[in-house]
Design a protein around this motif. Structure first.
Motif, short mmCIF file in Angstrom:
data_model
loop_
_atom_site.label_atom_id
_atom_site.label_comp_id
_atom_site.label_asym_id
_atom_site.label_seq_id
_atom_site.Cartn_x
_atom_site.Cartn_y
_atom_site.Cartn_z
N UNK A 144 2.65 -2.88 9.57
CA UNK A 144 1.57 -3.35 8.97
C UNK A 144 0.63 -2.32 8.23
N UNK A 145 0.54 -1.12 8.84
CA UNK A 145 -0.26 0.12 8.62
C UNK A 145 0.44 1.32 8.27
N UNK A 202 3.51 8.34 -0.37
CA UNK A 202 4.54 7.25 0.02
C UNK A 202 3.72 6.01 0.63
N UNK A 203 2.94 6.27 1.41
CA UNK A 203 2.00 5.07 1.96
C UNK A 203 1.39 4.11 0.62
N UNK A 204 0.85 5.16 -0.20
CA UNK A 204 0.39 4.20 -1.37
C UNK A 204 1.48 3.57 -1.92
N UNK A 205 2.51 4.12 -2.42
CA UNK A 205 3.47 3.64 -3.12
C UNK A 205 4.20 2.35 -2.61
N UNK A 206 4.29 2.50 -1.31
CA UNK A 206 5.00 1.40 -0.38
C UNK A 206 3.87 0.15 -0.49
N UNK A 207 2.87 0.29 -0.10
CA UNK A 207 2.01 -0.94 -0.11
C UNK A 207 1.65 -1.42 -1.42
N UNK A 208 1.31 -0.61 -2.21
CA UNK A 208 0.96 -1.06 -3.43
C UNK A 208 2.19 -1.72 -4.32
N UNK A 209 3.30 -1.25 -3.86
CA UNK A 209 4.44 -2.00 -4.37
C UNK A 209 4.67 -3.43 -3.95
N UNK A 210 4.23 -3.62 -2.73
CA UNK A 210 4.12 -4.76 -2.31
C UNK A 210 3.27 -5.88 -2.88
N UNK A 261 -3.70 7.32 2.89
CA UNK A 261 -2.81 6.46 2.07
C UNK A 261 -3.35 5.04 1.91
N UNK A 262 -3.67 4.37 3.26
CA UNK A 262 -4.19 3.03 3.54
C UNK A 262 -5.47 2.78 2.69
N UNK A 263 -6.16 3.87 3.04
CA UNK A 263 -7.80 3.64 2.30
C UNK A 263 -7.77 3.68 0.76
N UNK A 264 -6.84 4.43 0.27
CA UNK A 264 -6.40 4.53 -1.36
C UNK A 264 -5.79 3.24 -1.68
N UNK A 265 -4.99 2.75 -0.91
CA UNK A 265 -4.45 1.25 -1.37
C UNK A 265 -5.54 0.35 -1.49
N UNK A 269 -13.91 9.39 -1.26
CA UNK A 269 -14.69 8.59 -0.48
C UNK A 269 -13.71 7.57 0.57
N UNK A 270 -14.35 6.72 1.17
CA UNK A 270 -13.60 5.81 2.30
C UNK A 270 -12.58 4.96 1.52
N UNK A 271 -12.59 4.93 0.19
CA UNK A 271 -11.56 4.10 -0.54
C UNK A 271 -10.55 5.27 -1.45
N UNK A 272 -10.66 6.62 -1.04
CA UNK A 272 -9.70 7.46 -1.62
C UNK A 272 -10.26 7.84 -2.85
N UNK A 273 -11.29 7.23 -3.40
CA UNK A 273 -11.89 7.63 -4.87
C UNK A 273 -12.33 8.98 -4.98
N UNK A 274 -11.72 9.78 -6.11
CA UNK A 274 -12.25 10.93 -6.17
C UNK A 274 -13.47 10.85 -7.16
N UNK A 275 -14.13 12.04 -7.67
CA UNK A 275 -15.22 12.12 -8.65
C UNK A 275 -14.96 11.55 -9.92
#
Ligand SMILES: Cc1cc2nc3c(=O)[nH]c(=O)nc-3n(C[C@H](O)[C@H](O)[C@H](O)COP(=O)(O)OP(=O)(O)OC[C@H]3O[C@@H](n4cnc5c(N)ncnc54)[C@H](O)[C@@H]3O)c2cc1C
Length: 491
Positions: free
Chosen positions: A85-86, A153-161, A444-448, A414-420
């Protein structure tokens, strides 16, 4: 105390088998740790009382009691589903995680969480048939991921789902960043990396290897063509100390030394090796040098043993124990003065001072101060500096880079992986202070979440699955934020 608790208390950890040091240093293929058998794993897992303190030690907030107790019940598929899941890399994690979760365990001999995760992952050649992905239809959105390390790859995997079209740009010929070219194969076998890379790839992620952004393709083109960009670029640039004599033959930065060793390249080196540094990169360099035929390996660190990076932790202790039993010598409180060369430019040895540890007027850790009255000399012919690394942002054009907020060498997110910068997200070693695998996964999970929100992909309408009761309780207690429940068929 309730009776059941007294009944289940079990202070003794089921021992894990290790290969003999004199055997394993002969090559890179012999693993240091051998896994648990089924009976051992179930016995060890049954020690878990489900208190959940371990979750607080895990940056990715994995549902540790959930998957450990599933192992105790012999429900291996369920255990795997909970992990996935994570975390899309259970076996990698089971081999090399810094397992700070175990430092939080109430037992003085903590439940062997990392070994248990490895055990359950090893039961499955491929995870895909077990988890029954409920992959969403294409959203038509495209995300570029720069860097194929665990964050990317955490970002890639979960976003692709979630139906996002993900393309990974990777400078190296191989996936998974430092896990593949930093960590030596005796700690993380090539077959494990391949298995979990294939798992991510088969979820529909596209990979472009040997593609260095900024050299093989301009960053601006990617920025303009994709709906969002994730920077998972790690810290690939080694810091050299600049000690006089660093230009001598057989002086390397650890990142270059380990990359060459991992890619099977020939490394010109001698037989007496000094490693400068004290973290896991130093330990891996020392142990790699041994496996490449060095007869004597010293680790020279400027502080005391108890000041080394990531100490105190069970991980730092285990790592030190393994390194010492392989024959590496540690010299603490050392400041190199000069790498001494012969007339042909080959290293002959290191002139050095010993240090005093003195209070720092600015506070914090004791500071090493060289005692300059006496000089020492150690004869070595190869020097490897494991003295830190930083991200290389030179691929980003200056008009964009000037708006990217940094704190020292780290990209601020930030807590969602956003840059400036709008559209640009980041995570992993380039952004966090902890600089370990599981923190990269957590980032990666936060950025997803951040990217899904940015792309306005509605995931509230998706099928919710019922988690194990224990997981729901854990989520309530610790405010756990599960990204991918929607896709995994957890019973
Ligand atoms: C020797 C060593 C041992 C370690 N041991 C452990 C351990 O035991 N346990 C643990 O938890 N952690 C360990 N770590 C740390 C762990 O490897 C990192 O925390 C983790 O890999 C960071 O992941 P990441 O996703 O940020 O990026 P990385 O794994 O660093 O990967 C970044 C990727 O980005 C690519 N890249 C960079 N710039 C570009 C560009 N311009 N274009 C295309 N691609 C680009 C790189 O080639 C690389 O593949 C170790 C690190 C080292 C160096």
């Amino acid at each position: 105390m309730p009776e059941t608790l007294i009944y289940r208390l079990n202070f003794k950890r089921v021992p894990i088998k290790r290969t003999k040091p004199e055997e394993r240093i002969k090559d890179f293929k012999s693993p240091v740790i051998l896994g648990y058998t089924k009976a051992e794993a179930m016995r060890e897992a049954s020690r878990c009382m489900g208190c959940g303190l371990c979750i607080q030690g895990c940056p990715a907030r994995l549902d540790i009691p959930g998957y450990v107790q599933a192992i105790a019940r012999g429900e291996f598929e369920n255990s795997l589903r909970i992990i996935l899941r994570d975390l899309p890399f259970p076996e990698i994690c089971g081999n090399i995680c810094t397992h700070r979760c175990e430092d939080n365990c109430v037992y003085s001999e903590p439940v062997a969480i990392r070994h248990l995760k490895r055990f359950v992952a090893e039961q499955f050649k491929d995870y895909a048939p077990v988890i029954n992905h409920n992959k969403k239809e294409s959203t038509g959105k495209k995300v570029a991921i720069i860097g194929s390390g665990p964050a990317g790859l955490t970002v890639a995997y979960y976003l692709s789902l979630y139906g996002v079209d993900c393309t990974v740009y990777e400078a190296l010929p191989v996936p998974l960043g430092m896990l593949n070219v930093g960590i030596p194969k005796y700690r993380l076998a090539a077959s494990v990396i391949e298995k979990e890379y294939n798992f991510v790839k088969n979820a529909g992620v596209k990979f472009l290897f040997n593609t260095k952004v900024g050299v093989d393709i301009p960053f601006k083109k990617i920025y303009d063509e994709f709906d969002a960009v994730f920077l998972g670029i790690g810290t690939m640039m080694g810091n050299m100390t600049g000690t006089p004599g660093s230009d001598g033959k057989y002086v390397y930065h650890a990142l270059d030394f380990l990359r060459m060793a991992n890619l099977g390249e020939t490394i010109p080196m001698g037989k007496k090796v000094a490693i400068i540094g004290g973290g896991f990169t130093a330990m891996d360099s020392a142990r790699t040098a041994l496996r490449l035929g060095a007869e004597k390996v010293y680790v020279l660190y400027r502080r005391r043993a108890e000041d080394r990076p990531s100490y105190p932790s069970t991980n730092a202790e285990e790592e030190m124990e393994e390194t010492v039993e392989e024959g590496v010598e540690f010299w603490w409180k050392i400041t190199p003065i000069e790498y001494v060369k012969d007339s042909n430019g080959f290293i002959k040895g290191i002139r050095y001072w010993k240090n005093d540890m003195v209070p720092d007027p600015r506070g914090g850790r004791l500071k090493p101060v060289p005692i300059k009255d006496v000089e020492f000399f150690v004869e070595v012919d190869t020097i490897i500096e494991a003295t830190g690394q930083v991200p290389n942002l030179s691929f980003i054009p200056s008009d964009i880079l000037q708006n990217l907020k940094m704190k020292g060498n780290e990209i601020i997110v930030d807590e969602k992986g956003r840059t400036s910068i709008p559209k640009i997200f980041a995570g992993g070693d380039a952004t966090n202070e902890t600089k370990d695998f599981i923190s990269a996964v957590a980032d990666g999970n936060k950025a997803v979440k951040g990217i899904l929100e940015f792309l306005r992909i509605d995931f509230s309408t998706m099928r919710k699955v019922e988690c194990l009761k224990v997981s729901e309780e854990m989520k309530e207690t610790f405010g756990k934020d599960v990204v991918c429940d929607e896709f995994l068929n957890v019973q």
